[in-house]
Structure formats: structure tokens, C-alpha cells
Design a protein around this motif. Structure first.
Motif, short mmCIF file in Angstrom:
data_model
loop_
_atom_site.label_atom_id
_atom_site.label_comp_id
_atom_site.label_asym_id
_atom_site.label_seq_id
_atom_site.Cartn_x
_atom_site.Cartn_y
_atom_site.Cartn_z
N ASP A 15 -45.14 20.96 112.30
CA ASP A 15 -44.86 19.94 113.33
C ASP A 15 -45.96 19.78 114.35
N ARG A 16 -47.02 20.54 114.20
CA ARG A 16 -48.07 20.51 115.24
C ARG A 16 -49.46 20.32 114.63
N LEU A 17 -49.48 19.61 113.49
CA LEU A 17 -50.75 19.49 112.77
C LEU A 17 -51.84 18.78 113.56
N SER A 18 -51.42 17.89 114.46
CA SER A 18 -52.46 17.14 115.19
C SER A 18 -52.88 17.88 116.47
N GLU A 19 -52.28 19.05 116.71
CA GLU A 19 -52.67 19.82 117.91
C GLU A 19 -53.96 20.59 117.64
N VAL A 20 -54.65 20.90 118.75
CA VAL A 20 -55.90 21.64 118.61
C VAL A 20 -55.61 23.09 118.18
N PHE A 21 -56.34 23.54 117.17
CA PHE A 21 -56.26 24.93 116.75
C PHE A 21 -57.43 25.71 117.38
N GLU A 34 -57.08 19.46 110.55
CA GLU A 34 -58.51 19.47 110.13
C GLU A 34 -58.88 20.82 109.54
N CYS A 35 -58.36 21.87 110.15
CA CYS A 35 -58.72 23.20 109.65
C CYS A 35 -58.13 23.43 108.25
N PHE A 36 -56.86 23.00 108.06
CA PHE A 36 -56.26 23.20 106.73
C PHE A 36 -56.93 22.30 105.68
N ARG A 37 -57.42 21.16 106.13
CA ARG A 37 -58.15 20.30 105.18
C ARG A 37 -59.44 21.02 104.75
N MET A 38 -60.14 21.56 105.75
CA MET A 38 -61.38 22.29 105.43
C MET A 38 -61.09 23.47 104.51
N SER A 39 -60.02 24.19 104.80
CA SER A 39 -59.75 25.36 103.97
C SER A 39 -59.40 24.92 102.55
N GLY A 40 -58.67 23.80 102.44
CA GLY A 40 -58.35 23.28 101.10
C GLY A 40 -59.62 22.90 100.34
N GLN A 41 -60.57 22.34 101.08
CA GLN A 41 -61.84 21.95 100.42
C GLN A 41 -62.65 23.20 100.04
N TYR A 42 -62.65 24.18 100.92
CA TYR A 42 -63.34 25.43 100.56
C TYR A 42 -62.68 26.08 99.34
N ALA A 43 -61.33 26.00 99.30
CA ALA A 43 -60.63 26.60 98.16
C ALA A 43 -61.08 25.92 96.86
N GLN A 44 -61.21 24.59 96.90
CA GLN A 44 -61.72 23.86 95.72
C GLN A 44 -63.14 24.31 95.39
N ALA A 45 -63.93 24.46 96.46
CA ALA A 45 -65.34 24.83 96.24
C ALA A 45 -65.44 26.23 95.63
N GLY A 185 -44.30 37.85 122.63
CA GLY A 185 -43.72 36.60 123.12
C GLY A 185 -44.60 35.37 122.97
N PHE A 186 -45.30 35.26 121.86
CA PHE A 186 -46.17 34.08 121.67
C PHE A 186 -45.35 32.80 121.55
N ARG A 187 -45.87 31.71 122.07
CA ARG A 187 -45.19 30.42 121.98
C ARG A 187 -46.25 29.32 121.88
N SER A 188 -45.77 28.10 121.58
CA SER A 188 -46.75 27.05 121.24
C SER A 188 -47.61 26.61 122.42
N ASN A 189 -47.13 26.81 123.64
CA ASN A 189 -47.99 26.41 124.77
C ASN A 189 -48.91 27.53 125.25
N HIS A 209 -53.63 35.42 113.86
CA HIS A 209 -52.28 35.25 113.31
C HIS A 209 -51.25 35.05 114.41
N CYS A 210 -51.39 35.80 115.51
CA CYS A 210 -50.43 35.62 116.61
C CYS A 210 -50.45 34.16 117.08
N ALA A 211 -51.63 33.61 117.26
CA ALA A 211 -51.71 32.22 117.73
C ALA A 211 -51.19 31.26 116.66
N MET A 212 -51.56 31.51 115.41
CA MET A 212 -51.18 30.57 114.34
C MET A 212 -49.67 30.55 114.11
N LEU A 213 -49.00 31.65 114.34
CA LEU A 213 -47.55 31.66 114.11
C LEU A 213 -46.83 30.77 115.12
N SER A 214 -47.51 30.41 116.21
CA SER A 214 -46.92 29.43 117.13
C SER A 214 -47.68 28.11 117.07
#
Ligand code: MCA
Length: 494
Positions: A15-21, A34-45, A185-189, A209-214
Motif C-alpha cells: 500500500d505504500r509503493l509510491s512512498e520514498v524508501f 522503483e527499488c522493487f523494479r530495479m531488483s526485478g531487473q537485477y534478478a533478470q540480469a 515499535g517500528f511504524r510507517s511514519n 528490514h526493520c524499516a522495510m517491514l513498515s
């Protein structure tokens, strides 16, 4: 339950794909999508490069958003990510290549080392793997992994002087990430200030991982500097660091209460934090650092509480899913008694790569891992660490094994014998110090030069002390504790 760590991390940002990672203060910002797109492209590569599921990909690059995307690509594609310190010398790198047998090595364009297996580069648009990846569609599917499948392999040095690859499973990394995300207590904000290297468990797994899980934002600093942290702090809510970071910040006049009062959490680990540093930090900022304890083989093991009393000098309570006990030989210690810290739980690594004997030696029959750390538990279950069984130095959060340096020094003609000892150092915690008996003409500069070819610069002795003899016990073993006592103030006027 999901079995591929990538799947778990990606799902949390649905639900937060357009947020800054990852936002780099002086560079680009990448959103989650954008990051998951890059990782998908690296996976292909990776696939194009002939890498197959279960293969090792060895990555020796400076910290970058590309490196994070490549890490995620390896998870997604089901290959084992093996990050190396980019300061590793060619000698060290060749050892890792021989040991890990990667099907691909990824380095930077600036790396001049001749790599004996297929290699590609990342970091720039013109880098070979970037060019290949950007010409490919992003892989969307995620390779199924079993619980016990290895996601990453991180080298830890050893008492023999030869690093061993600790195999970390998808399951172990997922469990540790979930536990930390919950107890801290990590959260999305949240906005995580990331100033750690990403070739260690701390910067790569614990922090990201802590940041990514939120699906939270990460301010991604190229490296720790006092000024870059001070500049970034106003936008951050959480910072993870090693004691050296906090020592340096506390000494800067621009680091103060006003700069930190909005911060939700400062955590420290990878090296013991002295009560003095805890207090100095608290005096300057009004904040109490949350100290926790971990190691490559287990991720984070104990933590002081988020809510509740954080006690300087203790590393807190075992994580919920971690069993922890203190033993002396085969006897369980009572609370307050000092012994070896042993742990069991899902976070644990699955063994040392191709080192069945070393793996077996590290585990008890009932599955407890012998950490090699010495400590005691109080009646409430808080752990205090009091030392180490093995001869190891922790300098600025980097583990350094004396044997590796001693072997190199003893091989030089101007050195008859050496003993490497960690001495108290106000900035680094412990500083690598060489006690040597010289032979013929000794030149420190020449010795440094010779070592440079073999061992990474952060392991180089900060001082050489020439002695006539090394103290020994009746068995002939060098008594390093006597050197530590006698020279304990060598760096204090530093
Ligand atoms: C760099 N140098 C060091 C160290 N780092 N010397 C001794 N100890 C060090 N740790 C040397 C370099 O080789 C170089 O030498 C010179 O210092 C300047 O390099 P630079 O990179 O500018 O150093 P720095 O920025 O001052 O680095 C110090 C640092 C860094 C910021 C404390 O070492 C760091 O980020 N440490 C964190 C390590 C970490 O994340 N550990 C987690 C592992 P020359 O001038 O001769 O070339 S433990 C873990 O993961 C477990 C799970 C856990 O519990 O966390």
C-alpha cells in the motif's frame, strides 16, 4: 507462512509503493516501487549472467542504493547473497572466492582486482550489470524457498585466522526482523537514519528490514560522518549506530538536546558501550540509548526495552523467540553467576559454510549455540556481558581476529614474534596494537606497506610496541591479559 524473505518485505509495502524508501541527501531518492523494479531487473540480469537458484553471488561494492536493490534481487531469485567489505584486499577477496565458489562476483568499476570468475559491476548507469539490467523487463515472480534455505552468507573471522561463512536462512532473517520490528515499535511514519555499512548484519538486515517491514523511509548516508548525521537528524526518528558513532557525535558542539528531542529511538550495538558514553550521550541529548546485543550468527539476541528501564551496562532481555542461558562447562549458572552465553531459537544461522566440524563444535546437542561471549543474567533476566572466550578485538564495531594479523607479522623477516592485543581506545573502543620482538632492521612504515597488500586497512595495528620478550605462562602461552593491563593507558591521551 511466507518462506522467501523478499516476499515478506515486498508485501509490507503493497500500500505504500509510491512512498520514498531510500533517500540519499546528496543523491537520488528511490520509492519502494522503483527499488522493487530495479531488483526485478537485477534478478533478470542475474539469470542472463547464468546464475542459478542456490548459487552464491559475491558482492564487494561501496554502499549504494544499487547494492540494496541487488541484495533484494538475490533474495527474490533465490541465490545466496555474500557481501564483502569493499576494503578487502585482493588476497582476502581471493580467499572468499575460493571458499564461497560464487558463480558471479559483483564489484565496482573502480575495483582493479583481477577476478578469477565471471564478474560484473554496479554503481553507475554505465556499469555492466546496470546496463544489462536496464535493458531487461523486471522479474516479478519470487522463487519459492524452504525454511532452511540460505538467503545470505556473511563471513566472520575466526580464531584460526581463516574467516568462515555463516549461513543465514530466509526463516532466520524473517523471524529476527519481525521480532525487532515489534519490540522497537517500528511504524510507517518512522524515518530511519542509516549510517552503517551494508556488508554486516547490523546495517544490511537489522536496519533495512526493520524499516522495510513498515515500508518506512530510510535516509541512506554513504558513510558515517558527524556532519552528515547532524544534517540528517532533523528529518529522522530512529538512528542505529555503533558506540564510536555516539562518541563522535557527543563530542561535537552542534550535537545537542534541540537536535535530538524529536527522536524516537537511538540504538547501539556491535560493540560494548561504556557507562561513560551512555552518560555523556544522556547529558547532551536527554535521551537514553537503547543498547542491544547481537552477532552475525544470530542477528539480534537481546535488547533493552523500548518502554521500561534501559540500564547502561546491560544489553537487556532475550528477544521473545530466543532461549538464552549461561553455562559453565555442563552446568547451568544461577542468576548473577558468570559463564558462557548460549542461545537457541529460529534466528540462528544454519551453520558455517562447508565447515561441518566447526559447526558441530559451536552447538550443544540440544541445539544451543555457544556464542563465545561471557556474561551473567540478573534475577529479571537482563544480560550483562563481561568478556569473550575467544581472542577477538572489537574496533569501531568491526570484529578483528588477532591470529590473522599475527600470522602475517610473524612471516616478516624483521619480526621474530608478535602478539596482537586490543587496548582501550576512546574513539574505537579497542584499538589493534602490535607487540613485537624485532630482528635485524625494523621499519614500521615498511611493515605497514607489507601488511597493506594482505589485510584490510581497518585491521592494521594502530601502534607498534617493541618489547624484549612477551610475557608467558608456565605452559609457554603468551599472556595477553598482562599486556592489556600494563599498556591499558597507551591510547588514553589520544
Ligand atoms: C575504519 N578504520 C578503522 C575502522 N574503520 N580502523 C579501526 N577500526 C575501525 N572500525 C580505518 C580505515 O581503515 C582507514 O585507515 C581510516 O580508519 C579511515 O577510514 P574511514 O572509513 O574514513 O573510517 P571511519 O569513517 O572513521 O570509520 C569508523 C566507523 C566504521 C564509522 C566506526 O568503522 C563503521 O562504520 N563501523 C561500523 C561497523 C559495523 O557496522 N559493525 C557491525 C558488525 P587508513 O587511513 O589507514 O586507510 S557486528 C554486527 O553486525 C552484529 C550483528 C551486531 O550486533 O551489530
Amino acid at each position: 507462512m511466507e518462506d522467501n524473505l523478499f516476499q515478506v518485505l515486498r508485501e509490507r509495502s503493497t500500500d505504500r509503493l509510491s512512498e520514498v524508501f531510500l533517500s540519499e541527501p546528496e543523491g537520488r531518492s528511490l520509492t519502494y516501487s522503483e527499488c522493487f523494479r530495479m531488483s526485478g531487473q537485477y534478478a533478470q540480469a542475474l539469470q542472463e549472467c547464468g546464475v542459478q537458484e542456490g548459487d552464491r553471488v559475491l558482492v564487494k561494492v561501496p554502499k549504494s542504493t544499487d547494492a540494496v536493490a541487488l541484495y533484494l534481487a538475490c533474495l527474490q531469485f533465490g541465490v545466496i547473497y555474500v557481501p564483502l567489505n569493499p576494503l578487502s584486499t585482493p588476497d582476502e577477496t581471493n580467499y572468499f572466492i575460493t571458499d564461497a565458489e560464487p558463480s558471479l562476483v559483483v564489484c565496482s568499476d573502480e575495483d582493479t582486482m583481477k577476478i578469477p570468475v565471471r564478474s560484473e559491476t554496479i554503481g553507475k548507469e554505465s556499469s555492466s550489470l546496470n546496463k544489462l539490467a536496464s535493458s531487461l523487463p523486471a522479474l516479478d515472480i519470487v522463487t519459492k524457498r524452504a525454511n532452511s534455505d540460505v538467503a545470505a552468507m556473511l563471513y566472520t573471522s575466526g580464531t584460526t585466522g581463516k574467516p568462515k561463512g555463516a549461513m543465514l536462512t530466509h526463516r532466520g532473517l524473517i523471524e529476527n526482523a519481525r521480532a525487532l520490528h515489534e519490540i522497537w515499535g517500528f511504524r510507517s511514519n518512522d524515518v530511519l537514519l542509516h549510517c552503517l555499512p551494508i556488508f554486516h548484519v547490523h546495517g544490511l538486515f537489522v536496519a533495512l528490514h526493520c524499516a522495510m517491514l513498515s515500508a518506512a523511509e530510510v535516509i541512506f548516508l554513504q558513510k558515517f560522518t558527524v556532519s552528515s548525521v547532524i544534517d540528517a537528524l532533523p528529518k529522522a526518528t530512529v538512528m542505529m549506530g555503533v558506540p564510536t558513532h555516539y562518541v563522535r557525535l557527543t563530542e561535537d558542539k552542534n550535537f545537542d538536546h534541540a537536535l535530538c528531542h524529536h527522536m524516537r529511538l537511538f540504538t547501539s550495538g556491535s560493540a560494548p558501550m561504556s557507562q561513560h558514553v551512555h552518560k555523556a550521550f544522556n547529558d547532551v541529548t536527554g535521551q537514553q540509548i537503547l543498547e542491544r546485543y547481537g552477532m552475525t550468527e544470530a542477528g539480534i539476541i537481546t535488547s533493552n526495552p523500548l518502554a521500561g528501564e534501559r540500564i547502561a551496562g546491560t544489553v537487556g532481555f532475550a528477544l521473545p523467540s530466543m532461549d538464552l542461558r549461561i553455562t559453565k562447562g555442563n552446568t547451568l549458572c544461577a542468576s548473577g553467576e558468570t559463564g558462557t552465553v548460549e542461545i537457541r531459537g529460529d534466528h540462528l544461522f544454519s551453520g558455517y559454510w562447508r565447515q561441518a566440524d566447526q559447526t558441530a563444535e559451536s552447538f550443544r546437542d540440544d541445539g544451543f549455540f555457544i556464542t563465545g561471549d561471557i556474561g551473567s543474567l540478573d534475577t529479571q533476566g537482563r544480560l550483562s556481558l563481561e568478556g569473550r572466550v575467544h581472542d577477538m578485538i572489537i574496533s569501531g564495531g568491526e570484529n578483528i581476529y588477532p591470529k590473522e594479523i599475527e600470522l602475517r607479522l610473524d612471516a616478516l623477516e624483521s619480526i621474530k614474534e608478535s602478539a596482537i592485543v586490543g587496548l582501550p581506545h576512546p574513539d574505537l573502543g579497542e584499538a589493534v596494537t602490535a607487540f613485537i620482538i624485532t630482528e635485524g632492521i625494523f621499519s614500521e612504515a615498511k611493515v605497514r606497506d607489507r601488511l597493506t597488500a594482505h589485510i584490510a586497512s581497518f585491521k592494521q595495528p594502530k601502534k607498534y610496541v617493541t618489547v624484549d620478550a612477551l610475557p608467558r605462562n608456565s605452559m609457554g602461552k603468551i599472556q595477553k591479559n598482562r599486556l592489556r593491563e600494563e599498556y591499558s593507558s597507551l591510547f588514553s591521551s589520544h
